[in-house]
Design a protein around this motif. Structure first.
Motif, mmCIF file in Angstrom:
data_model
loop_
_atom_site.group_PDB
_atom_site.id
_atom_site.type_symbol
_atom_site.label_atom_id
_atom_site.label_comp_id
_atom_site.label_asym_id
_atom_site.label_seq_id
_atom_site.Cartn_x
_atom_site.Cartn_y
_atom_site.Cartn_z
ATOM 1 N N TYR A 90 53.718 -0.079 -0.630
ATOM 2 C CA TYR A 90 55.122 -0.521 -0.570
ATOM 3 C C TYR A 90 55.846 0.055 0.641
ATOM 4 O O TYR A 90 56.781 -0.534 1.152
ATOM 5 N N GLU A 91 55.426 1.258 1.048
ATOM 6 C CA GLU A 91 56.109 1.940 2.151
ATOM 7 C C GLU A 91 55.347 1.819 3.466
ATOM 8 O O GLU A 91 55.641 2.532 4.425
ATOM 9 N N GLY A 92 54.342 0.964 3.497
ATOM 10 C CA GLY A 92 53.569 0.791 4.730
ATOM 11 C C GLY A 92 52.512 1.863 4.929
ATOM 12 O O GLY A 92 51.843 1.900 5.954
ATOM 13 N N ALA A 93 52.386 2.753 3.950
ATOM 14 C CA ALA A 93 51.327 3.774 4.019
ATOM 15 C C ALA A 93 50.055 3.185 3.407
ATOM 16 O O ALA A 93 50.103 2.179 2.707
ATOM 17 N N LEU A 94 48.916 3.822 3.691
ATOM 18 C CA LEU A 94 47.637 3.339 3.161
ATOM 19 C C LEU A 94 47.109 4.292 2.113
ATOM 20 O O LEU A 94 47.071 5.504 2.335
ATOM 21 N N PRO A 95 46.656 3.755 0.966
ATOM 22 C CA PRO A 95 45.892 4.608 0.062
ATOM 23 C C PRO A 95 44.483 4.736 0.623
ATOM 24 O O PRO A 95 43.928 3.767 1.141
ATOM 25 N N VAL A 96 43.926 5.935 0.571
ATOM 26 C CA VAL A 96 42.531 6.131 0.977
ATOM 27 C C VAL A 96 41.792 6.570 -0.278
ATOM 28 O O VAL A 96 42.146 7.577 -0.896
ATOM 29 N N PHE A 97 40.789 5.768 -0.675
ATOM 30 C CA PHE A 97 40.111 6.033 -1.933
ATOM 31 C C PHE A 97 38.896 6.930 -1.733
ATOM 32 O O PHE A 97 38.016 6.625 -0.927
ATOM 33 N N VAL A 98 38.858 8.027 -2.478
ATOM 34 C CA VAL A 98 37.660 8.864 -2.492
ATOM 35 C C VAL A 98 37.053 8.755 -3.892
ATOM 36 O O VAL A 98 37.713 8.302 -4.829
ATOM 37 N N ASN A 134 41.946 5.886 12.580
ATOM 38 C CA ASN A 134 43.080 5.005 12.881
ATOM 39 C C ASN A 134 44.317 5.746 13.377
ATOM 40 O O ASN A 134 45.350 5.132 13.632
ATOM 41 N N GLY A 135 44.231 7.058 13.503
ATOM 42 C CA GLY A 135 45.358 7.835 14.005
ATOM 43 C C GLY A 135 46.473 8.068 12.994
ATOM 44 O O GLY A 135 47.510 8.645 13.322
ATOM 45 N N ARG A 136 46.278 7.619 11.755
ATOM 46 C CA ARG A 136 47.335 7.827 10.755
ATOM 47 C C ARG A 136 47.398 9.286 10.294
ATOM 48 O O ARG A 136 46.383 9.985 10.285
ATOM 49 N N ARG A 137 48.623 9.687 9.873
ATOM 50 C CA ARG A 137 48.790 11.041 9.348
ATOM 51 C C ARG A 137 48.447 11.060 7.857
ATOM 52 O O ARG A 137 48.950 10.231 7.105
ATOM 53 N N VAL A 138 47.618 11.998 7.469
ATOM 54 C CA VAL A 138 47.278 12.128 6.048
ATOM 55 C C VAL A 138 48.336 13.031 5.423
ATOM 56 O O VAL A 138 48.387 14.224 5.695
ATOM 57 N N LYS A 139 49.200 12.437 4.599
ATOM 58 C CA LYS A 139 50.393 13.165 4.155
ATOM 59 C C LYS A 139 50.337 13.654 2.715
ATOM 60 O O LYS A 139 51.073 14.572 2.359
ATOM 61 N N ALA A 140 49.552 12.993 1.872
ATOM 62 C CA ALA A 140 49.651 13.353 0.457
ATOM 63 C C ALA A 140 48.325 13.187 -0.270
ATOM 64 O O ALA A 140 47.443 12.456 0.165
ATOM 65 N N LEU A 141 48.256 13.905 -1.379
ATOM 66 C CA LEU A 141 47.128 13.813 -2.300
ATOM 67 C C LEU A 141 47.734 13.362 -3.627
ATOM 68 O O LEU A 141 48.688 13.982 -4.116
ATOM 69 N N LEU A 142 47.205 12.245 -4.154
ATOM 70 C CA LEU A 142 47.806 11.687 -5.367
ATOM 71 C C LEU A 142 46.750 11.546 -6.467
ATOM 72 O O LEU A 142 46.105 10.519 -6.593
ATOM 73 N N HIS A 339 39.798 -0.984 -5.343
ATOM 74 C CA HIS A 339 39.350 -1.485 -4.037
ATOM 75 C C HIS A 339 38.593 -2.796 -4.153
ATOM 76 O O HIS A 339 38.374 -3.465 -3.159
ATOM 77 N N ARG A 340 38.220 -3.186 -5.386
ATOM 78 C CA ARG A 340 37.540 -4.474 -5.563
ATOM 79 C C ARG A 340 38.510 -5.596 -5.917
ATOM 80 O O ARG A 340 38.093 -6.739 -6.082
ATOM 81 N N GLU A 348 42.572 -2.609 5.736
ATOM 82 C CA GLU A 348 41.452 -1.931 6.381
ATOM 83 C C GLU A 348 41.541 -0.427 6.105
ATOM 84 O O GLU A 348 42.645 0.077 5.842
ATOM 85 N N PHE A 349 40.470 0.271 6.215
ATOM 86 C CA PHE A 349 40.402 1.740 6.168
ATOM 87 C C PHE A 349 40.588 2.363 4.789
ATOM 88 O O PHE A 349 40.626 3.573 4.657
ATOM 89 N N VAL A 350 40.759 1.530 3.743
ATOM 90 C CA VAL A 350 41.049 2.147 2.444
ATOM 91 C C VAL A 350 39.798 2.755 1.785
ATOM 92 O O VAL A 350 39.920 3.620 0.920
#
Ligand SMILES: *Cc1c(COP(=O)(O)O)cnc(C)c1O
Length: 407
Positions: A90-98, A134-142, A339-340, A348-350
């Motif tokens: 919603y805020e233009g940030a990306l979730p990164v799934f581990v 991608n140069g994005r800042r990793v800001k949070a752990l959720l 992610h499916r 991309e990059f999630v």
């Protein structure tokens, strides 16, 4: 016998508390909001609680309040309800799934570390962790306390500290759960809860942000109310806000439900115990994990269908869902991995690394009926039906494979 997947527990007191608000004429921004917030904060163990219109709204406000936006990333898990990833989008940030832990099904602190070590580096000033891809800042752990089981918070807190990440807990499924003697929602800088009718307590729709920070709470109160300042007049807006208010009708129901939350949680725990006793001998399924040292709060009761001959259990699981439906028993795939989902393909990059545990869990998992008022007979009927459904589903599937082999 029809057994629904979930059912809210509503009593006469709930009804009269809501009716009182209707009679008072103060339907929104009235006294029930602060009353609900105060009793909720006291129950969870935080200084502040901010009532909002849904759990999704609560997550969105956390992302906004922590200043997470375009060009940022949030580390989370894909084995969850979509809201925990969407709040970043919603805020233009990306979730990164581990990936998740195979036993708890919660985010794996080791996988968080592996992602950071393989893909991230500090920026030149040493303030932000940067995703090299991608140069994005990793800001949070959720972390998400999936199905009411607390995440392993100590290593997650350590990671958040070491890498200067905001720690936001999605406790929407875990009201009343405790990790090392402390309630979930109190470990992060912010936490969220939700009150949809299938949750441990309900307000119909609703959610809550919890935090120990008075500043973050004040910001969330402004953001939920169109960016108004509490003191300023009605048509003065200090910031871009939302209408994420929760009405006094909802809050009255919340106050009443919260007063008996411990009874409702114990009733759900009794249902879980009954399942455990009756399903212990069913060797074709894996039962939910019951760890020592933390208190689980039962949101849904999720079993996993074991793979047969190392084939994916998905066809069998899906056939069991159909069989249970024929018998009038509600069940649900909890969770299809985020992610499916079709709409995630555009981002991309999630998925930085393969997610084998997440995918295996989402092929095997099945939520079966869970609500405070489930009777012994209902539990018995569900358990008996699961075994019969497994019998007939595997018979159907093997005759299909055999005829496919002949053809
Ligand atoms: C229920 C839930 C939410 C919030 O859902 P709403 O329907 O918006 O209240 C968020 N995250 C998880 C993991 C949930 O289960």
């Amino acid at each position: 016998m029809r057994v629904p997947l979930s059912k809210p527990e509503i009593n006469e007191r709930d009804i009269s508390m809501v009716a009182d608000v209707l009679r008072s004429g103060l339907l929104s921004l009235g006294p029930r909001v602060a009353e609900f917030e105060q009793s909720f904060a006291a129950y969870v163990g935080t200084r502040q609680a901010v009532a909002v219109s849904s759990g999704t709204a609560a997550l969105h406000l956390c992302i906004r309040a922590q200043g997470i936006g375009a060009n940022d990333e949030v580390i989370t898990s894909s084995f969850s309800f979509v809201a925990s990833a969407n709040c970043a989008l919603y805020e233009g940030a990306l979730p990164v799934f581990v990936d998740i832990d195979p036993v708890s099904l919660n985010i794996s602190p080791d996988c968080v570390r592996t992602f950071i070590e393989q893909f991230c580096e500090w920026d030149s000033a040493g303030t932000f962790l940067i995703d090299r891809r991608n140069g994005r800042r990793v800001k949070a752990l959720l972390p998400v306390h999936v199905f009411g089981l607390p995440c392993d918070m100590t290593p997650l807190q350590n990671l958040a500290e070491e890498y200067r990440l905001h720690l936001i807990e999605d406790a929407c499924e875990a009201l009343g759960a405790q990790y090392r003697g402390r309630g979930v929602g109190t470990y992060g800088s912010m936490g969220t809860f939700a009150f949809y009718p299938n949750k441990q307590m309900t307000t119909g729709e609703g959610g809550m942000v919890v935090t120990d920070s008075d500043e973050l709470a004040a910001l969330c109160r402004s953001l939920r109310n169109q960016g108004r300042n509490e003191e300023s007049c009605w048509l003065t807006h200090d910031r871009l806000g939302f209408n994420y208010r929760l009405s006094d009708l909802h809050c009255a129901l919340g106050i009443s439900q919260l007063q008996r939350i411990d009874d409702m949680l114990s009733a759900r725990a009794r249902v879980a115990d009954a399942y455990k006793r009756r399903l212990a001998t069913e060797s074709r399924i894996v039962l939910p994990h019951s760890p020592i040292g933390c208190r689980r709060s039962w949101f849904v009761y999720v079993i996993q269908i074991k793979p047969v001959d190392s084939c994916s259990p998905q066809p069998l699981r899906d056939a069991v869902v159909m069989e249970l439906r024929k018998r009038g028993i509600g069940s649900q795939v909890y969770f299809p991995a985020i992610h499916r989902q079709a709409y995630m393909k555009q981002f991309e990059f999630v998925v930085p690394q393969p997610l084998p545990v997440t995918e295996a869990a989402s092929d095997a998992c099945l939520a079966i009926p869970m609500y405070a008022e489930a009777s012994e007979e209902e539990v018995e009927f569900v358990c008996h039906s699961i075994s019969q459904a497994l019998d007939s589903a595997s018979a159907t599937l093997s005759s299909l494979t055999n005829s496919a082999a002949v053809a």
